[in-house]
Design a protein around this motif. Structure first.
Motif, mmCIF file in Angstrom:
data_model
loop_
_atom_site.group_PDB
_atom_site.id
_atom_site.type_symbol
_atom_site.label_atom_id
_atom_site.label_comp_id
_atom_site.label_asym_id
_atom_site.label_seq_id
_atom_site.Cartn_x
_atom_site.Cartn_y
_atom_site.Cartn_z
ATOM 1 N N LYS A 53 6.158 -25.312 3.823
ATOM 2 C CA LYS A 53 6.173 -26.163 5.096
ATOM 3 C C LYS A 53 6.789 -27.493 4.968
ATOM 4 N N SER A 54 7.014 -27.763 3.460
ATOM 5 C CA SER A 54 7.908 -28.905 3.390
ATOM 6 C C SER A 54 9.226 -28.944 3.408
ATOM 7 N N MET A 55 9.655 -27.765 3.654
ATOM 8 C CA MET A 55 11.058 -27.606 3.930
ATOM 9 C C MET A 55 11.928 -27.474 2.758
ATOM 10 N N ARG A 56 11.255 -27.492 1.377
ATOM 11 C CA ARG A 56 11.984 -27.635 0.566
ATOM 12 C C ARG A 56 11.944 -26.622 -0.792
ATOM 13 N N GLY A 57 11.296 -25.441 -0.399
ATOM 14 C CA GLY A 57 10.716 -24.600 -1.608
ATOM 15 C C GLY A 57 10.499 -23.409 -0.791
ATOM 16 N N PHE A 58 10.132 -22.433 -1.611
ATOM 17 C CA PHE A 58 9.986 -21.022 -1.406
ATOM 18 C C PHE A 58 8.841 -20.471 -2.343
ATOM 19 N N THR A 59 8.154 -19.350 -1.892
ATOM 20 C CA THR A 59 7.263 -18.884 -2.665
ATOM 21 C C THR A 59 7.713 -17.282 -2.585
ATOM 22 N N GLU A 60 6.817 -16.581 -3.303
ATOM 23 C CA GLU A 60 7.430 -15.103 -3.641
ATOM 24 C C GLU A 60 6.470 -14.155 -3.205
ATOM 25 N N TYR A 61 6.702 -12.941 -2.713
ATOM 26 C CA TYR A 61 5.757 -11.833 -2.255
ATOM 27 C C TYR A 61 6.220 -10.459 -2.432
ATOM 28 N N PHE A 62 5.405 -9.519 -3.105
ATOM 29 C CA PHE A 62 5.896 -8.082 -2.902
ATOM 30 C C PHE A 62 4.467 -7.294 -2.973
ATOM 31 N N PRO A 63 4.207 -6.497 -2.060
ATOM 32 C CA PRO A 63 2.953 -5.849 -2.125
ATOM 33 C C PRO A 63 2.655 -4.944 -3.443
ATOM 34 N N GLY A 64 1.660 -4.853 -4.043
ATOM 35 C CA GLY A 64 1.145 -3.877 -5.050
ATOM 36 C C GLY A 64 1.103 -2.594 -4.421
ATOM 37 N N LEU A 65 1.290 -1.567 -5.384
ATOM 38 C CA LEU A 65 1.116 -0.344 -5.061
ATOM 39 C C LEU A 65 -0.293 0.227 -4.418
ATOM 40 N N PHE A 66 -1.312 -0.224 -5.412
ATOM 41 C CA PHE A 66 -2.538 0.315 -5.130
ATOM 42 C C PHE A 66 -3.590 -0.725 -4.468
ATOM 43 N N ASP A 67 -2.930 -1.980 -4.154
ATOM 44 C CA ASP A 67 -4.023 -3.086 -3.569
ATOM 45 C C ASP A 67 -4.368 -2.349 -2.000
ATOM 46 N N LYS A 68 -5.406 -3.059 -1.716
ATOM 47 C CA LYS A 68 -6.033 -2.759 -0.406
ATOM 48 C C LYS A 68 -5.151 -2.990 0.680
ATOM 49 N N GLU A 69 -4.207 -3.991 0.313
ATOM 50 C CA GLU A 69 -3.204 -4.080 1.472
ATOM 51 C C GLU A 69 -1.775 -3.837 0.781
ATOM 52 N N GLY A 70 -1.784 -2.771 -0.230
ATOM 53 C CA GLY A 70 -0.856 -2.282 -0.864
ATOM 54 C C GLY A 70 0.378 -1.159 0.032
ATOM 55 N N LEU A 71 1.142 -0.806 -0.890
ATOM 56 C CA LEU A 71 2.323 0.253 -0.424
ATOM 57 C C LEU A 71 1.470 1.497 -0.084
ATOM 58 N N ILE A 72 0.716 2.026 -0.905
ATOM 59 C CA ILE A 72 0.035 3.294 -0.816
ATOM 60 C C ILE A 72 -0.862 3.351 0.664
ATOM 61 N N VAL A 73 -1.546 2.609 0.871
ATOM 62 C CA VAL A 73 -2.252 2.117 2.067
ATOM 63 C C VAL A 73 -1.234 2.214 3.263
ATOM 64 N N SER A 74 -0.187 1.416 3.021
ATOM 65 C CA SER A 74 0.842 1.361 4.090
ATOM 66 C C SER A 74 1.467 2.571 4.682
ATOM 67 N N VAL A 75 1.629 3.392 3.835
ATOM 68 C CA VAL A 75 2.249 4.569 3.917
ATOM 69 C C VAL A 75 1.252 5.439 4.681
ATOM 70 N N LEU A 76 -0.031 5.650 4.250
ATOM 71 C CA LEU A 76 -1.289 6.096 4.993
ATOM 72 C C LEU A 76 -1.332 5.972 6.264
ATOM 73 N N ILE A 77 -1.315 4.423 6.384
ATOM 74 C CA ILE A 77 -1.586 4.024 8.127
ATOM 75 C C ILE A 77 -0.482 4.429 8.757
ATOM 76 N N ILE A 78 0.858 4.445 8.369
ATOM 77 C CA ILE A 78 1.983 5.016 9.108
ATOM 78 C C ILE A 78 2.090 6.406 9.283
ATOM 79 N N ALA A 79 1.578 7.158 8.371
ATOM 80 C CA ALA A 79 1.655 8.637 8.399
ATOM 81 C C ALA A 79 0.637 9.310 9.267
ATOM 82 N N ILE A 80 -0.649 8.533 9.234
ATOM 83 C CA ILE A 80 -1.792 9.082 10.454
ATOM 84 C C ILE A 80 -1.447 9.416 11.827
ATOM 85 N N PRO A 81 -0.790 8.519 12.646
ATOM 86 C CA PRO A 81 -0.180 8.753 13.828
ATOM 87 C C PRO A 81 0.529 10.317 13.688
#
Lengths: 422, 389
Positions: free
Chosen positions: B338-366
């Motif tokens: 919000k300072s308009m002068r910097g950035f942070t970093e993000y990439f989801p973990g594999l086994f996190d509660k909000e990670g990649l495996i859970v994401s794939v599962l949520i997409i696959a269920i429908p």
């Protein structure tokens, strides 16, 4: 006709019935005191209040870990609560206080946040953090100390309870002013701008007040690698003041100079500790600043005679009138209880009932300490003669005795004192 | 996970709050709205060419709709409180607004699916026995006789529900866009154009998932596709993807041309943190290539098998493009300080509660749900798709 629409009537009737059931269920399920003081259930406050406390207060930890609590309160992490690194602690406390044995030993083990990320969460260098807050760029910090193993944890050098090994307790550390306004140094706002005054700095740095020490520092080896605030840690408390921690603790020196397996041996110079001095017993009771005894010349001039006093020479006498009008200015450097260290409201502990007999020896050693409370001529007021006796008194004392009588001498000297010569 | 900050970042901005779950939420919601709009083209506007895919589109919409809130529930972490927004509705909350729109839309879709499948349910009732017969009886609402007049009424209601559902579908997904666009403190999100961009990208993802699955299922079952339907869907996909991508780029162009203080940091964002995911992947690969492929399939006549493969490939790539778009919007907006002068970093973990495996599962269920639905009520066989082109 209706027969063909019956399924439509039924499905929409079901929707309406479900809607009505939902409405009735809402009326039944809606908590009684919802919306009483806003869009929330008022009773939830009391329920939350009744929940068992999970995060333990640091005072709870103190009741069993008094030693660590005292050490922790002394150093830079004094305001970091125990739970920040050790977790909530409710299971740990229950295990040790609850005789029912509902908690296992494994559950009671407290976590210890020793990972790099645990420390860097607060101490990673960020431009947004206040500049006086201790923060590092891990790569730069390790490069500076020649740390070869990038996975080295902070606790290999810094103790979490005593991260910078302060010599003085944080809360007792000296208040150091930030020269922020003209009136920080001048009693009244000067008529001239500082720009019109020759050699007046725009921003005050260490060298502006401590020039001789800084000059001596600039010709010593440490100058190439560190600056004043590396050792004289400074913590800004508000816009105009902060505290300065003058650090010469042996453990502080060892942060850079102790041999460790994860450090390159070349630079900075390193020693084996404690074999370098023999054994630890040497410093346990004597001096935590043992490094400076031999190596002070590697840092800067530390002779007490060169210590720069910002006050004029006759300050002890003059400060009384100054303090009346400028007490706030005094508090830039001095805590209020520093006054009481000289201006005691009660008699000092040394003034025991037999003090009248004991005081000559103390007065002879440090007369100035008497003058904190007693006026300069108070000795003469009591003794009726100049104390201590001036040079040549042996020749002139005959006149004093003849004028004031032997009783004057008898206040200090025994009756047979005269006979020693006469 | 280690967070690496660049430049001036406030300490509370180091951690991304809205994770990959909030990327999936608009992604799945987009497919709901897109698929429903496609089904409505047939039901409301009478596009007979889309008849083969209309029911599939409608049921797909329902399948995705049922799971649209799952990422949110996982993210918020207290699913047992989900119904509280109905019990104690707060109409001044922008977030809870989605819950009301969602519920209303769910009702419309469930009703439309029921009317569409009513005759099939009656058939199943008549041909089944035991518990299944009772279950089908409940589903028929006790009306087990078919009639032409009832069918006509059903058709009228379907048209009404589909017509009424189009604006509601637009509101549903537009609302998701609005939730982002209305956050004025976020430099990357704050634009009134956000909900329009979201609606068009939703239609693109809806069309893509239908084309992708339709061709995949027919290839798997070695059945010929309805070529006219596919050609039309391909052309529509081409058109809507052009609008979606151009709108998004025009928005960036507009910010760049205004050249206000926010552009300085957004230019760095696009040129740095989002260079790969936005410039190279979303625009460079997954927009330009499908655009060129669909240009060829829409404007030229050539071998059907190659053409169909190109449409299928484009639809698959556009599915990834929309996912990347959601990522770049949701995560990209939070990378900027919000300072308009910097950035942070993000990439989801594999086994996190909000990670990649859970994401794939949520997409696959429908998709699994769609497969089960297809087993009971086949989407395609009964609608003349077996005829050869």
């Amino acid at each position: 006709m209706f027969k063909d629409k019956s399924h439509i009537v039924r499905i929409f009737s079901i929707i309406v019935v479900l809607g009505v059931i939902g409405f009735i269920a809402r009326q039944i399920a809606l908590p009684e005191n919802f919306g009483l003081h806003g869009h929330y259930r008022w009773e939830a406050n009391n329920q939350n209040r009744a929940l068992p406390i999970i995060n333990q207060n640091s005072n709870t930890c103190k009741s069993c870990h008094e030693g660590i609590y005292q050490l922790h309160g002394k150093d830079a992490h004094y305001n970091v609560p125990c739970v920040d690194c050790h977790g909530a602690g409710n299971l740990h406390v229950t295990y040790h206080k609850d005789s029912l044995g509902t908690i296992t030993k494994e559950q009671a083990v407290m976590p210890r946040e020793f990972k790099l990320e645990g420390c860097l969460f607060c101490h990673r260098k960020l431009k947004a953090r206040p500049s006086d807050f201790p923060q590092i760029d891990q790569d730069e910090h390790y490069k500076f100390l020649n740390v070869t193993n990038k996975g080295t944890k902070c606790i290999e050098c810094h103790s979490p309870h005593e991260p910078v090994f302060l010599l003085t307790e944080v809360k007792q550390s000296r208040i150091h002013p930030i020269v922020y306004k003209c009136t920080e140094c001048h009693n009244k706002k000067p008529e001239k701008s500082f720009k019109e005054v020759a050699d007046h700095p725009a921003i005050f740095e260490c060298k502006d007040c401590h020039s001789s020490v800084v000059k001596s520092f600039e010709v010593r080896p440490h100058h190439k690698y560190i600056d004043c605030r590396t050792c004289h840690l400074y913590h800004k408390e508000n816009e105009t003041t902060g505290r300065i921690y003058k650090n010469g603790n042996v453990k502080f020196c060892l942060l850079c100079h102790e041999k460790k397996s994860f450090k390159d041996e070349k630079y900075p110079p390193k020693i084996d500790w404690p074999s370098h001095i023999g054994n630890l017993n040497i410093i346990e009771k004597s001096d935590e600043k043992i490094c400076l005894k031999c190596h002070a010349d590697q840092i800067h001039d530390m002779n007490q005679n060169t210590k720069e006093d910002p006050h004029p020479k006759n300050w002890t006498r003059e400060h009384k009138s100054f303090t009346k009008d400028n007490s706030q200015l005094c508090q830039k450097c001095h805590t209020t209880n520093q006054c009481s260290s000289c201006h005691l409201k009660t008699k000092p502990v040394s003034h025991v009932p037999s003090w009248s007999k004991l005081h000559p020896e103390s007065a002879a050693q440090n007369k100035s300490s008497c003058e904190f409370c007693h006026k300069q001529n108070s000795c003469a007021n009591c003794h009726k003669v100049e104390i201590p006796h001036p040079k040549g008194f042996e020749e002139t004392h005959k006149d004093v005795v003849s004028q004031k009588g032997k009783d004057v001498c008898a206040k200090c000297h025994k009756e047979d004192f005269c006979k020693q010569c006469h | 996970m280690e967070h690496i900050a660049e430049g001036f970042v406030f300490p509370n901005e180091l951690h991304i709050t809205w994770t990959v779950m909030i990327v999936l939420y608009p992604y799945i919601t987009g497919m709901v709205a897109g698929a429903f709009i496609v089904s409505s083209f047939y039901h409301v506007f009478g596009m007979e060419k889309l008849k083969s895919i209309a029911k599939f589109a409608l049921v797909s919409s329902l399948a995705f709709l049922l799971f649209a809130t799952v990422p949110l529930l996982n993210h918020l972490g207290s699913p047992m409180r989900a119904m509280n927004i109905m019990l104690t509705p707060n109409f001044s909350s922008a977030m809870s607004g989605f819950g009301f729109v969602y519920t209303f839309y769910l009702l419309i879709v469930v009703l439309e699916v029921w009317f569409c499948y009513r005759e099939e349910i009656i058939d199943k009732y008549n041909s089944s026995r035991g518990i299944m017969k009772k279950l089908y009886y409940i589903l028929t609402m006790g009306v087990t006789v078919k009639s032409d007049k009832a069918k006509e009424f059903d058709k009228k209601l379907i048209i009404f529900l589909a017509g009424f559902g189009i604006p509601v579908a637009c509101i549903l997904h537009g609302y998701v866009g609005f939730l982002f666009g209305s956050i004025k403190a976020n430099l990357w999100w704050s634009t009134p154009l956000m909900f329009i961009i979201f609606i068009f990208s939703a239609i693109v993802s809806g069309l893509s998932v239908l084309i992708f699955l339709y061709q995949f299922v027919h290839w798997l079952r070695k059945k010929p596709v309805d070529q006219e339907c596919l050609n039309l869907m391909g052309k529509w996909l081409w058109g809507f993807m052009i609008i979606a991508v151009v709108l998004e780029l025009m928005e960036v162009l507009s910010i760049a041309y205004e050249n206000t203080e926010r552009w300085t940091i957004l230019r760095e964002l696009i040129d740095g943190k989002l260079l790969v995911s936005y410039v190279y992947l979303q625009i460079g690969v997954f927009s330009v290539i499908p655009f060129l492929l669909l240009c060829v399939t829409s404007l030229f006549k050539f071998d059907t098998r190659i053409k169909n493969f190109m449409i299928w490939l484009s639809s698959g790539m556009l599915l990834i493009q929309v996912l990347l778009m959601r990522w770049n919007v949701v995560i990209g907006g939070q990378l900027v300080s919000k300072s308009m002068r910097g950035f942070t970093e993000y990439f989801p973990g594999l086994f996190d509660k909000e990670g990649l495996i859970v994401s794939v599962l949520i997409i696959a269920i429908p998709f699994i749900l769609l497969r089960q639905f297809d087993k009971i009520f086949p989407f395609f066989e009964k609608h003349g798709l077996l005829k050869k082109n």
